[in-house]
Motif scaffolding. Structure first.
Motif, PDB file in Angstrom:
ATOM      1  N   ALA A 181       5.919  15.305   0.854  1.00 46.96           N
ATOM      2  CA  ALA A 181       5.653  14.542   2.088  1.00 46.96           C
ATOM      3  C   ALA A 181       4.206  14.068   2.135  1.00 46.96           C
ATOM      4  CB  ALA A 181       5.987  15.391   3.309  1.00 46.96           C
ATOM      5  N   ASP A 182       3.272  14.925   1.737  1.00 43.15           N
ATOM      6  CA  ASP A 182       1.867  14.537   1.730  1.00 43.15           C
ATOM      7  C   ASP A 182       1.600  13.434   0.702  1.00 43.15           C
ATOM      8  OD1 ASP A 182       1.410  16.390   3.704  1.00 43.15           O
ATOM      9  OD2 ASP A 182       0.415  17.851   2.389  1.00 43.15           O
ATOM     10  N   ALA A 183       2.233  13.532  -0.455  1.00 42.77           N
ATOM     11  CA  ALA A 183       2.079  12.480  -1.469  1.00 42.77           C
ATOM     12  C   ALA A 183       2.644  11.163  -0.955  1.00 42.77           C
ATOM     13  CB  ALA A 183       2.767  12.895  -2.767  1.00 42.77           C
ATOM     14  N   ASP A 184       3.724  11.231  -0.211  1.00 44.52           N
ATOM     15  CA  ASP A 184       4.325  10.029   0.359  1.00 44.52           C
ATOM     16  C   ASP A 184       3.378   9.374   1.371  1.00 44.52           C
ATOM     17  OD1 ASP A 184       6.514   8.208   0.566  1.00 44.52           O
ATOM     18  OD2 ASP A 184       7.035   9.130   2.486  1.00 44.52           O
ATOM     19  N   VAL A 185       2.717  10.185   2.181  1.00 42.34           N
ATOM     20  CA  VAL A 185       1.740   9.656   3.140  1.00 42.34           C
ATOM     21  C   VAL A 185       0.604   8.964   2.394  1.00 42.34           C
ATOM     22  CG1 VAL A 185      -0.011  10.297   4.854  1.00 42.34           C
ATOM     23  CG2 VAL A 185       2.285  11.277   4.983  1.00 42.34           C
ATOM     24  N   ARG A 186       0.091   9.619   1.361  1.00 41.68           N
ATOM     25  CA  ARG A 186      -1.007   9.023   0.574  1.00 41.68           C
ATOM     26  C   ARG A 186      -0.563   7.725  -0.068  1.00 41.68           C
ATOM     27  NH1 ARG A 186      -5.184  12.956  -1.568  1.00 41.68           N
ATOM     28  NH2 ARG A 186      -5.259  11.475  -3.274  1.00 41.68           N
ATOM     29  N   GLN A 187       0.653   7.682  -0.591  1.00 35.09           N
ATOM     30  CA  GLN A 187       1.177   6.470  -1.222  1.00 35.09           C
ATOM     31  C   GLN A 187       1.281   5.350  -0.188  1.00 35.09           C
ATOM     32  OE1 GLN A 187       1.909   5.524  -4.279  1.00 35.09           O
ATOM     33  NE2 GLN A 187       2.842   3.594  -3.713  1.00 35.09           N
ATOM     34  N   SER A 188       1.754   5.656   0.997  1.00 34.56           N
ATOM     35  CA  SER A 188       1.885   4.644   2.051  1.00 34.56           C
ATOM     36  C   SER A 188       0.518   4.107   2.463  1.00 34.56           C
ATOM     37  CB  SER A 188       2.601   5.224   3.273  1.00 34.56           C
ATOM     38  OG  SER A 188       3.926   5.557   2.944  1.00 34.56           O
ATOM     39  N   LEU A 189      -0.466   4.981   2.593  1.00 31.43           N
ATOM     40  CA  LEU A 189      -1.813   4.536   2.934  1.00 31.43           C
ATOM     41  C   LEU A 189      -2.351   3.578   1.876  1.00 31.43           C
ATOM     42  CD1 LEU A 189      -3.424   7.872   4.197  1.00 31.43           C
ATOM     43  CD2 LEU A 189      -2.776   5.889   5.577  1.00 31.43           C
ATOM     44  N   ALA A 190      -2.164   3.929   0.611  1.00 27.68           N
ATOM     45  CA  ALA A 190      -2.647   3.073  -0.474  1.00 27.68           C
ATOM     46  C   ALA A 190      -1.879   1.754  -0.525  1.00 27.68           C
ATOM     47  CB  ALA A 190      -2.521   3.817  -1.805  1.00 27.68           C
ATOM     48  N   GLN A 191      -0.576   1.830  -0.336  1.00 35.04           N
ATOM     49  CA  GLN A 191       0.275   0.636  -0.418  1.00 35.04           C
ATOM     50  C   GLN A 191      -0.100  -0.392   0.644  1.00 35.04           C
ATOM     51  OE1 GLN A 191       4.410   1.552  -0.131  1.00 35.04           O
ATOM     52  NE2 GLN A 191       5.068  -0.554  -0.419  1.00 35.04           N
ATOM     53  N   TYR A 192      -0.427   0.072   1.832  1.00 34.85           N
ATOM     54  CA  TYR A 192      -0.763  -0.835   2.919  1.00 34.85           C
ATOM     55  C   TYR A 192      -2.259  -1.086   3.035  1.00 34.85           C
ATOM     56  CZ  TYR A 192       4.088  -0.352   4.214  1.00 34.85           C
ATOM     57  OH  TYR A 192       5.447  -0.354   4.185  1.00 34.85           O
ATOM     58  N   GLY A 193      -3.035  -0.526   2.117  1.00 37.68           N
ATOM     59  CA  GLY A 193      -4.470  -0.754   2.093  1.00 37.68           C
ATOM     60  C   GLY A 193      -5.212  -0.155   3.272  1.00 37.68           C
ATOM     61  N   LEU A 194      -4.672   0.886   3.837  1.00 38.75           N
ATOM     62  CA  LEU A 194      -5.316   1.537   4.975  1.00 38.75           C
ATOM     63  C   LEU A 194      -6.423   2.468   4.485  1.00 38.75           C
ATOM     64  CD1 LEU A 194      -2.111   2.385   7.013  1.00 38.75           C
ATOM     65  CD2 LEU A 194      -3.630   0.427   7.307  1.00 38.75           C
ATOM     66  N   GLN A 195      -7.509   2.470   5.188  1.00 37.00           N
ATOM     67  CA  GLN A 195      -8.656   3.295   4.815  1.00 37.00           C
ATOM     68  C   GLN A 195      -8.701   4.615   5.575  1.00 37.00           C
ATOM     69  OE1 GLN A 195     -10.592   2.425   2.277  1.00 37.00           O
ATOM     70  NE2 GLN A 195      -9.315   0.617   2.049  1.00 37.00           N
ATOM     71  N   ALA A 196      -7.623   4.979   6.224  1.00 38.71           N
ATOM     72  CA  ALA A 196      -7.591   6.201   7.040  1.00 38.71           C
ATOM     73  C   ALA A 196      -7.835   7.428   6.165  1.00 38.71           C
ATOM     74  CB  ALA A 196      -6.248   6.333   7.745  1.00 38.71           C
TER      75      ALA A 196
END
Length: 97
Positions: free
Chosen positions: A10-25
């Motif tokens: 689940a944590d890897a999925d969150v990181r992947q989503s952040l990277a995919q959408y270019g979010l800097q969170a």
């Protein structure tokens, strides 16, 4: 599926989503995965063999594992793209850079 591995997925999925959408969170608590893509991959392969050996209690574990393996493969692709099979002698191959 082990609860710790489910959390890691689940944590890897969150990181992947952040990277995919270019979010800097910056989400606290996810930095434990930095530089550990191969560790996750090995854990997922181990889980695959566990599921093959013993049927999971929840059939959705198969989908979770399949998606996680696909994601891990994408994460590892830049590391593996330099490897290729090179001819060693007629009829045999050797893996190398």
């Amino acid at each position: 599926m082990r609860p710790l591995l489910s959390t890691w997925i689940a944590d890897a999925d969150v990181r992947q989503s952040l990277a995919q959408y270019g979010l800097q969170a910056q989400i606290p608590g996810l930095d434990y995965q930095d530089g550990r893509a191969f560790d996750l991959y090995l854990s997922l392969v181990g889980e695959l063999f566990d599921l093959l050996r013993d049927e999971p209690e929840d059939a959705r574990d198969w989908a979770t594992l399949g998606n996680a393996l696909a994601q891990a493969a994408r994460a590892l692709d830049p590391y593996l793209s330099g490897w290729r099979e090179t001819p060693r002698s007629p009829g045999s191959t050797r893996v190398g850079r």
